[in-house]
Scaffold this motif. Sequence first.
Motif, PDB file in Angstrom:
ATOM      1  N   ALA A  28     -16.771 -64.216  40.701  1.00 59.32           N
ATOM      2  CA  ALA A  28     -16.083 -65.261  41.474  1.00 59.32           C
ATOM      3  C   ALA A  28     -15.311 -64.667  42.643  1.00 59.32           C
ATOM      4  N   PHE A  29     -14.650 -63.521  42.407  1.00 54.16           N
ATOM      5  CA  PHE A  29     -13.895 -62.873  43.475  1.00 54.16           C
ATOM      6  C   PHE A  29     -14.824 -62.356  44.569  1.00 54.16           C
ATOM      7  N   ALA A  30     -15.972 -61.792  44.167  1.00 57.21           N
ATOM      8  CA  ALA A  30     -16.915 -61.280  45.163  1.00 57.21           C
ATOM      9  C   ALA A  30     -17.417 -62.404  46.056  1.00 57.21           C
ATOM     10  N   ILE A  31     -17.726 -63.562  45.450  1.00 59.56           N
ATOM     11  CA  ILE A  31     -18.180 -64.710  46.230  1.00 59.56           C
ATOM     12  C   ILE A  31     -17.065 -65.214  47.145  1.00 59.56           C
ATOM     13  N   VAL A 109     -21.436 -61.951  61.280  1.00 64.64           N
ATOM     14  CA  VAL A 109     -20.932 -61.847  59.903  1.00 64.64           C
ATOM     15  C   VAL A 109     -21.336 -63.063  59.082  1.00 64.64           C
ATOM     16  N   ASP A 110     -21.266 -64.240  59.675  1.00 62.01           N
ATOM     17  CA  ASP A 110     -21.637 -65.469  58.954  1.00 62.01           C
ATOM     18  C   ASP A 110     -23.109 -65.457  58.560  1.00 62.01           C
ATOM     19  N   MET A 111     -23.977 -64.900  59.407  1.00 64.17           N
ATOM     20  CA  MET A 111     -25.399 -64.817  59.068  1.00 64.17           C
ATOM     21  C   MET A 111     -25.611 -63.927  57.845  1.00 64.17           C
ATOM     22  N   GLY A 112     -24.902 -62.799  57.818  1.00 66.33           N
ATOM     23  CA  GLY A 112     -25.014 -61.921  56.663  1.00 66.33           C
ATOM     24  C   GLY A 112     -24.432 -62.542  55.407  1.00 66.33           C
ATOM     25  N   ASN A 113     -23.295 -63.244  55.558  1.00 68.79           N
ATOM     26  CA  ASN A 113     -22.661 -63.888  54.412  1.00 68.79           C
ATOM     27  C   ASN A 113     -23.521 -65.007  53.840  1.00 68.79           C
ATOM     28  N   LEU A 114     -24.245 -65.689  54.699  1.00 71.21           N
ATOM     29  CA  LEU A 114     -25.083 -66.804  54.253  1.00 71.21           C
ATOM     30  C   LEU A 114     -26.146 -66.324  53.267  1.00 71.21           C
ATOM     31  N   PHE A 119     -27.730 -65.111  47.151  1.00 72.74           N
ATOM     32  CA  PHE A 119     -28.109 -64.260  46.016  1.00 72.74           C
ATOM     33  C   PHE A 119     -26.968 -64.136  45.009  1.00 72.74           C
ATOM     34  N   LEU A 120     -25.713 -64.052  45.501  1.00 76.54           N
ATOM     35  CA  LEU A 120     -24.594 -63.928  44.575  1.00 76.54           C
ATOM     36  C   LEU A 120     -24.429 -65.188  43.729  1.00 76.54           C
ATOM     37  N   LYS A 121     -24.591 -66.337  44.349  1.00 74.68           N
ATOM     38  CA  LYS A 121     -24.507 -67.576  43.573  1.00 74.68           C
ATOM     39  C   LYS A 121     -25.672 -67.674  42.602  1.00 74.68           C
ATOM     40  N   GLY A 122     -26.836 -67.189  43.022  1.00 75.25           N
ATOM     41  CA  GLY A 122     -27.978 -67.169  42.119  1.00 75.25           C
ATOM     42  C   GLY A 122     -27.736 -66.263  40.929  1.00 75.25           C
ATOM     43  N   PHE A 123     -26.988 -65.178  41.138  1.00 80.34           N
ATOM     44  CA  PHE A 123     -26.662 -64.274  40.045  1.00 80.34           C
ATOM     45  C   PHE A 123     -25.775 -64.953  39.015  1.00 80.34           C
ATOM     46  N   GLY A 124     -24.936 -65.875  39.446  1.00 80.67           N
ATOM     47  CA  GLY A 124     -24.015 -66.551  38.523  1.00 80.67           C
ATOM     48  C   GLY A 124     -24.585 -67.790  37.886  1.00 80.67           C
ATOM     49  N   LEU A 125     -25.816 -68.192  38.242  1.00 75.50           N
ATOM     50  CA  LEU A 125     -26.399 -69.391  37.666  1.00 75.50           C
ATOM     51  C   LEU A 125     -26.985 -69.114  36.288  1.00 75.50           C
ATOM     52  N   ASN A 126     -27.305 -70.194  35.574  1.00 78.77           N
ATOM     53  CA  ASN A 126     -27.944 -70.106  34.258  1.00 78.77           C
ATOM     54  C   ASN A 126     -27.163 -69.220  33.291  1.00 78.77           C
ATOM     55  N   LEU A 127     -25.857 -69.487  33.175  1.00 79.77           N
ATOM     56  CA  LEU A 127     -25.051 -68.708  32.256  1.00 79.77           C
ATOM     57  C   LEU A 127     -25.467 -68.928  30.811  1.00 79.77           C
ATOM     58  N   ASP A 128     -26.027 -70.111  30.533  1.00 81.41           N
ATOM     59  CA  ASP A 128     -26.509 -70.374  29.175  1.00 81.41           C
ATOM     60  C   ASP A 128     -27.646 -69.425  28.816  1.00 81.41           C
ATOM     61  N   THR A 187     -19.168 -53.348  42.559  1.00 76.66           N
ATOM     62  CA  THR A 187     -19.626 -54.413  43.457  1.00 76.66           C
ATOM     63  C   THR A 187     -18.453 -55.170  44.044  1.00 76.66           C
ATOM     64  N   PHE A 188     -17.478 -55.511  43.184  1.00 74.08           N
ATOM     65  CA  PHE A 188     -16.304 -56.229  43.673  1.00 74.08           C
ATOM     66  C   PHE A 188     -15.529 -55.388  44.688  1.00 74.08           C
ATOM     67  N   LEU A 189     -15.323 -54.091  44.379  1.00 76.96           N
ATOM     68  CA  LEU A 189     -14.601 -53.210  45.302  1.00 76.96           C
ATOM     69  C   LEU A 189     -15.333 -53.092  46.634  1.00 76.96           C
ATOM     70  N   PHE A 190     -16.661 -53.045  46.570  1.00 70.13           N
ATOM     71  CA  PHE A 190     -17.441 -52.960  47.807  1.00 70.13           C
ATOM     72  C   PHE A 190     -17.194 -54.187  48.687  1.00 70.13           C
ATOM     73  N   PHE A 191     -17.272 -55.376  48.110  1.00 72.88           N
ATOM     74  CA  PHE A 191     -17.094 -56.594  48.910  1.00 72.88           C
ATOM     75  C   PHE A 191     -15.661 -56.714  49.421  1.00 72.88           C
ATOM     76  N   LEU A 192     -14.698 -56.207  48.649  1.00 70.94           N
ATOM     77  CA  LEU A 192     -13.314 -56.223  49.122  1.00 70.94           C
ATOM     78  C   LEU A 192     -13.145 -55.287  50.310  1.00 70.94           C
ATOM     79  N   ILE A 193     -13.678 -54.068  50.191  1.00 72.72           N
ATOM     80  CA  ILE A 193     -13.605 -53.098  51.296  1.00 72.72           C
ATOM     81  C   ILE A 193     -14.394 -53.611  52.495  1.00 72.72           C
TER      82      ILE A 193
END
Length: 266
Positions: A28-31, A109-114, A119-128, A187-193
């Motif tokens: 969630a923090f990375a997103i 930056v917005d193009m890269g973030n898009l 992919f990050l949201k896709g990683f968090g899907l289907n938690l079941d 991963t989180f530290l990378f996105f923060l940096i």
Amino acid sequence: GFVLTVAVLIIALLAGVVFFIVGGILGAFAISTLSIKVVPGALGVARAVDVGWGLSRDLVNIFFILIIAFIGLATILRLQNYQAKKTLPLLIIIALLVNFSGVIAGFVVDMGNLVTNFFLKGFGLNLDNLKATFWDIPLGYTKDVMVTMMSEAADIPTVLGLAIGSITYALSLLLFYLFGIIILLCTFLFFLIRTMVLWVLVVLAPLAFGAYILPNTRSWWNKWWQALLQWTFAGIPISFFLYLARSTFTTGGADVPLVIPLITDP
């Protein structure tokens, strides 16, 4: 053997709980870092970015006056690389772009973030599905081991083989969860940096655009542009492989069992 087997399996399951908690929070923090504003003047942008970009822009505007004087002197001395015929049109274009340098950098930056956000949201899907693969299967396996060991308590070779196989499986699972937690932390530290570096690059944007005017300083622009592209799009391969790992386990979990063969009495 029974107590040790159960203890190791429980520790592995507890590590799984930590893995899901840490993964959910860090994911969630990375997103959230992708939604942090970097364009100067935008609503919610860090004040340091806003003020820093403004100072850089004003400094470059002052330099333009000095550059115009230098171009005039170079024209008089007939220095080919700096004569007004070659440099003045570029100076006018850059003088306009400097005032939009923050927006231009923000667009990149917005193009890269898009793409990264997809992919990050896709990683968090289907938690079941993730729960079924990484929690339900090990938990069911633990229950089966406990029942089997209790029912076959008199059969020492079978119990011993079951214990060795279960401990091996539990240790492998434990290492998997610990390694996964480390990857998520990195991963989180990378996105923060990454966010902080992009702030710095946006603040320096007017200076980079201004450096493009003169041939001797154009290499500064090239370095800034390369850094902007690298830090903007570096998150895409990381988020893609996280997404790919999630997809592999959730769609192929039934074909790739996590339960290893048990060591039984030959």
